[in-house]
Each structure stands twice: as C-alpha cells, then as structure tokens.
Motif scaffolding. Sequence first.
Motif, PDB file in Angstrom:
ATOM      1  N   PHE A   1     -37.623 -34.116  -6.614  1.00 31.93           N
ATOM      2  CA  PHE A   1     -36.879 -33.397  -5.581  1.00 31.93           C
ATOM      3  C   PHE A   1     -35.425 -33.194  -5.980  1.00 31.93           C
ATOM      4  CE2 PHE A   1     -34.160 -33.463  -1.806  1.00 31.93           C
ATOM      5  CZ  PHE A   1     -34.608 -32.317  -1.172  1.00 31.93           C
ATOM      6  N   LYS A   2     -34.810 -34.218  -6.556  1.00 31.22           N
ATOM      7  CA  LYS A   2     -33.393 -34.134  -6.935  1.00 31.22           C
ATOM      8  C   LYS A   2     -33.157 -32.978  -7.910  1.00 31.22           C
ATOM      9  CE  LYS A   2     -31.907 -36.847  -9.946  1.00 31.22           C
ATOM     10  NZ  LYS A   2     -31.328 -37.263 -11.153  1.00 31.22           N
ATOM     11  N   ASP A   3     -34.018 -32.845  -8.922  1.00 32.07           N
ATOM     12  CA  ASP A   3     -33.866 -31.753  -9.889  1.00 32.07           C
ATOM     13  C   ASP A   3     -34.079 -30.398  -9.235  1.00 32.07           C
ATOM     14  OD1 ASP A   3     -33.364 -33.648 -11.824  1.00 32.07           O
ATOM     15  OD2 ASP A   3     -35.343 -33.474 -12.769  1.00 32.07           O
TER      16      ASP A   3
ATOM     17  N   MET B   1     -31.557 -25.466  -6.881  1.00 31.49           N
ATOM     18  CA  MET B   1     -31.325 -24.624  -5.705  1.00 31.49           C
ATOM     19  C   MET B   1     -29.821 -24.477  -5.438  1.00 31.49           C
ATOM     20  SD  MET B   1     -34.350 -25.892  -3.127  1.00 31.49           S
ATOM     21  CE  MET B   1     -33.925 -24.743  -1.822  1.00 31.49           C
ATOM     22  N   SER B   2     -29.082 -25.547  -5.612  1.00 33.07           N
ATOM     23  CA  SER B   2     -27.630 -25.493  -5.397  1.00 33.07           C
ATOM     24  C   SER B   2     -26.972 -24.548  -6.395  1.00 33.07           C
ATOM     25  CB  SER B   2     -27.017 -26.884  -5.518  1.00 33.07           C
ATOM     26  OG  SER B   2     -27.503 -27.723  -4.499  1.00 33.07           O
ATOM     27  N   ARG B   3     -27.380 -24.642  -7.656  1.00 34.25           N
ATOM     28  CA  ARG B   3     -26.812 -23.748  -8.670  1.00 34.25           C
ATOM     29  C   ARG B   3     -27.208 -22.299  -8.405  1.00 34.25           C
ATOM     30  NH1 ARG B   3     -29.071 -26.019 -13.710  1.00 34.25           N
ATOM     31  NH2 ARG B   3     -30.343 -27.261 -12.323  1.00 34.25           N
ATOM     32  N   ILE B   4     -28.447 -22.086  -7.986  1.00 33.31           N
ATOM     33  CA  ILE B   4     -28.904 -20.731  -7.644  1.00 33.31           C
ATOM     34  C   ILE B   4     -28.095 -20.181  -6.473  1.00 33.31           C
ATOM     35  CG2 ILE B   4     -30.841 -19.382  -6.726  1.00 33.31           C
ATOM     36  CD1 ILE B   4     -32.689 -21.325  -8.355  1.00 33.31           C
ATOM     37  N   ALA B   5     -27.808 -21.028  -5.492  1.00 30.03           N
ATOM     38  CA  ALA B   5     -27.053 -20.592  -4.311  1.00 30.03           C
ATOM     39  C   ALA B   5     -25.687 -20.036  -4.697  1.00 30.03           C
ATOM     40  CB  ALA B   5     -26.899 -21.753  -3.322  1.00 30.03           C
ATOM     41  N   PHE B   6     -25.011 -20.678  -5.639  1.00 27.02           N
ATOM     42  CA  PHE B   6     -23.705 -20.178  -6.087  1.00 27.02           C
ATOM     43  C   PHE B   6     -23.851 -18.818  -6.766  1.00 27.02           C
ATOM     44  CE2 PHE B   6     -22.465 -24.603  -5.513  1.00 27.02           C
ATOM     45  CZ  PHE B   6     -21.207 -24.452  -4.918  1.00 27.02           C
ATOM     46  N   GLU B   7     -24.904 -18.654  -7.559  1.00 26.58           N
ATOM     47  CA  GLU B   7     -25.148 -17.373  -8.216  1.00 26.58           C
ATOM     48  C   GLU B   7     -25.459 -16.286  -7.180  1.00 26.58           C
ATOM     49  OE1 GLU B   7     -25.215 -14.534 -10.988  1.00 26.58           O
ATOM     50  OE2 GLU B   7     -24.645 -16.619 -11.401  1.00 26.58           O
ATOM     51  N   CYS B   8     -26.231 -16.629  -6.173  1.00 26.18           N
ATOM     52  CA  CYS B   8     -26.561 -15.665  -5.111  1.00 26.18           C
ATOM     53  C   CYS B   8     -25.296 -15.187  -4.407  1.00 26.18           C
ATOM     54  CB  CYS B   8     -27.515 -16.296  -4.098  1.00 26.18           C
ATOM     55  SG  CYS B   8     -29.149 -16.643  -4.756  1.00 26.18           S
ATOM     56  N   GLU B   9     -24.406 -16.120  -4.128  1.00 27.93           N
ATOM     57  CA  GLU B   9     -23.139 -15.747  -3.492  1.00 27.93           C
ATOM     58  C   GLU B   9     -22.326 -14.836  -4.408  1.00 27.93           C
ATOM     59  OE1 GLU B   9     -21.544 -16.400  -0.295  1.00 27.93           O
ATOM     60  OE2 GLU B   9     -23.713 -16.550  -0.003  1.00 27.93           O
ATOM     61  N   ALA B  10     -22.288 -15.156  -5.697  1.00 33.72           N
ATOM     62  CA  ALA B  10     -21.529 -14.344  -6.647  1.00 33.72           C
ATOM     63  C   ALA B  10     -22.076 -12.919  -6.723  1.00 33.72           C
ATOM     64  CB  ALA B  10     -21.553 -14.997  -8.032  1.00 33.72           C
ATOM     65  N   GLN B  11     -23.402 -12.792  -6.633  1.00 32.56           N
ATOM     66  CA  GLN B  11     -24.033 -11.468  -6.694  1.00 32.56           C
ATOM     67  C   GLN B  11     -24.156 -10.815  -5.316  1.00 32.56           C
ATOM     68  OE1 GLN B  11     -27.602 -11.003  -9.015  1.00 32.56           O
ATOM     69  NE2 GLN B  11     -26.954 -12.515 -10.535  1.00 32.56           N
ATOM     70  N   ASN B  12     -23.854 -11.554  -4.275  1.00 35.10           N
ATOM     71  CA  ASN B  12     -24.025 -11.083  -2.896  1.00 35.10           C
ATOM     72  C   ASN B  12     -25.457 -10.572  -2.675  1.00 35.10           C
ATOM     73  OD1 ASN B  12     -23.263 -10.633  -0.232  1.00 35.10           O
ATOM     74  ND2 ASN B  12     -22.658  -8.525  -0.650  1.00 35.10           N
TER      75      ASN B  12
ATOM     76  N   ALA C   1     -32.280 -18.231 -15.998  1.00 36.65           N
ATOM     77  CA  ALA C   1     -31.308 -18.919 -16.852  1.00 36.65           C
ATOM     78  C   ALA C   1     -30.959 -20.291 -16.300  1.00 36.65           C
ATOM     79  CB  ALA C   1     -30.039 -18.073 -16.996  1.00 36.65           C
ATOM     80  N   ILE C   2     -31.052 -20.453 -14.993  1.00 38.25           N
ATOM     81  CA  ILE C   2     -30.744 -21.728 -14.363  1.00 38.25           C
ATOM     82  C   ILE C   2     -31.919 -22.689 -14.452  1.00 38.25           C
ATOM     83  CG2 ILE C   2     -30.313 -22.836 -12.114  1.00 38.25           C
ATOM     84  CD1 ILE C   2     -28.592 -20.293 -11.459  1.00 38.25           C
ATOM     85  N   VAL C   3     -33.132 -22.215 -14.199  1.00 37.13           N
ATOM     86  CA  VAL C   3     -34.267 -23.137 -14.053  1.00 37.13           C
ATOM     87  C   VAL C   3     -35.128 -23.320 -15.300  1.00 37.13           C
ATOM     88  CG1 VAL C   3     -34.423 -22.749 -11.577  1.00 37.13           C
ATOM     89  CG2 VAL C   3     -35.884 -21.432 -13.100  1.00 37.13           C
ATOM     90  N   ILE C   4     -35.045 -22.420 -16.263  1.00 37.44           N
ATOM     91  CA  ILE C   4     -35.903 -22.521 -17.440  1.00 37.44           C
ATOM     92  C   ILE C   4     -35.089 -23.085 -18.605  1.00 37.44           C
ATOM     93  CG2 ILE C   4     -37.322 -21.244 -19.085  1.00 37.44           C
ATOM     94  CD1 ILE C   4     -37.860 -19.235 -16.796  1.00 37.44           C
ATOM     95  N   PRO C   5     -35.490 -24.246 -19.122  1.00 34.47           N
ATOM     96  CA  PRO C   5     -34.764 -24.845 -20.246  1.00 34.47           C
ATOM     97  C   PRO C   5     -34.712 -23.919 -21.454  1.00 34.47           C
ATOM     98  CG  PRO C   5     -36.362 -26.384 -19.337  1.00 34.47           C
ATOM     99  CD  PRO C   5     -36.609 -25.053 -18.687  1.00 34.47           C
ATOM    100  N   GLU C   6     -33.640 -24.005 -22.194  1.00 34.75           N
ATOM    101  CA  GLU C   6     -33.426 -23.146 -23.366  1.00 34.75           C
ATOM    102  C   GLU C   6     -34.503 -23.286 -24.435  1.00 34.75           C
ATOM    103  OE1 GLU C   6     -31.006 -20.862 -24.109  1.00 34.75           O
ATOM    104  OE2 GLU C   6     -30.306 -21.021 -22.045  1.00 34.75           O
ATOM    105  N   ASP C   7     -35.114 -24.463 -24.538  1.00 31.69           N
ATOM    106  CA  ASP C   7     -36.065 -24.688 -25.620  1.00 31.69           C
ATOM    107  C   ASP C   7     -37.476 -24.194 -25.327  1.00 31.69           C
ATOM    108  OD1 ASP C   7     -36.479 -26.605 -23.679  1.00 31.69           O
ATOM    109  OD2 ASP C   7     -36.820 -28.256 -25.069  1.00 31.69           O
ATOM    110  N   GLU C   8     -37.683 -23.543 -24.193  1.00 28.79           N
ATOM    111  CA  GLU C   8     -39.020 -23.023 -23.882  1.00 28.79           C
ATOM    112  C   GLU C   8     -39.221 -21.668 -24.523  1.00 28.79           C
ATOM    113  OE1 GLU C   8     -40.501 -25.075 -19.812  1.00 28.79           O
ATOM    114  OE2 GLU C   8     -40.033 -22.969 -19.750  1.00 28.79           O
TER     115      GLU C   8
END
Length: 98
Positions: A36-38, A43-54, A91-98
Amino acid sequence: MLDKLSEENIEQRLLHFPDWYYFDNALHAEFEFDNFKDCFSAMSRIAFECEAQNHHPEWSNVYNILKITLSTHSVNGVTKKDFKLAEAIDAIVIPEDE
C-alpha cells in the motif's frame, strides 16, 4: 479546444503504451505495487503531475492496486492530453529497467 481522437488513432498510439487499453471512450490501466505504501507514494507523485498538467484522472486504489481511467470530459473521449498524462504516469510507476 482539444480534438477527440479517432478510435484508429487511439489504437495506433496505444502501441507505445502496453499497460493501457481503450474502452468506453477512455484509456484504462491497472498497476500493482509491492504494498500500500508504494501504491500511495505513486499516487501522490501522480497527483502533482496531474496538477501541473491541469488534467485529472478517475482512479481507485485498493491496497496495492491502482486503477486509472483517463478521458477528456469536454469532448467525451480521448485526446492528446490523455496520452500526455498516460506517458507521465508510466514514467512514475514503471521502473526504468523494465
């Protein structure tokens, strides 16, 4: 004003978004995290991006599963704006090494 994308255009764009699928005039994705923590952190990081993109998704979270739906309500469908946000979410949820 944003233009609603055709179903053919959406399907073509989705070739670059393997975690997303299209139905009911929207893009959908489901992401599973270790705990849940991850999930909540993403979700918190996505929320900031959503605000930036409106541009704000419909989403739900149960324990470590995050379900997201993207559409542009003003056109009752999918626009370039939805794909821009999907790209940022990936970009937020999928690790770079996938």
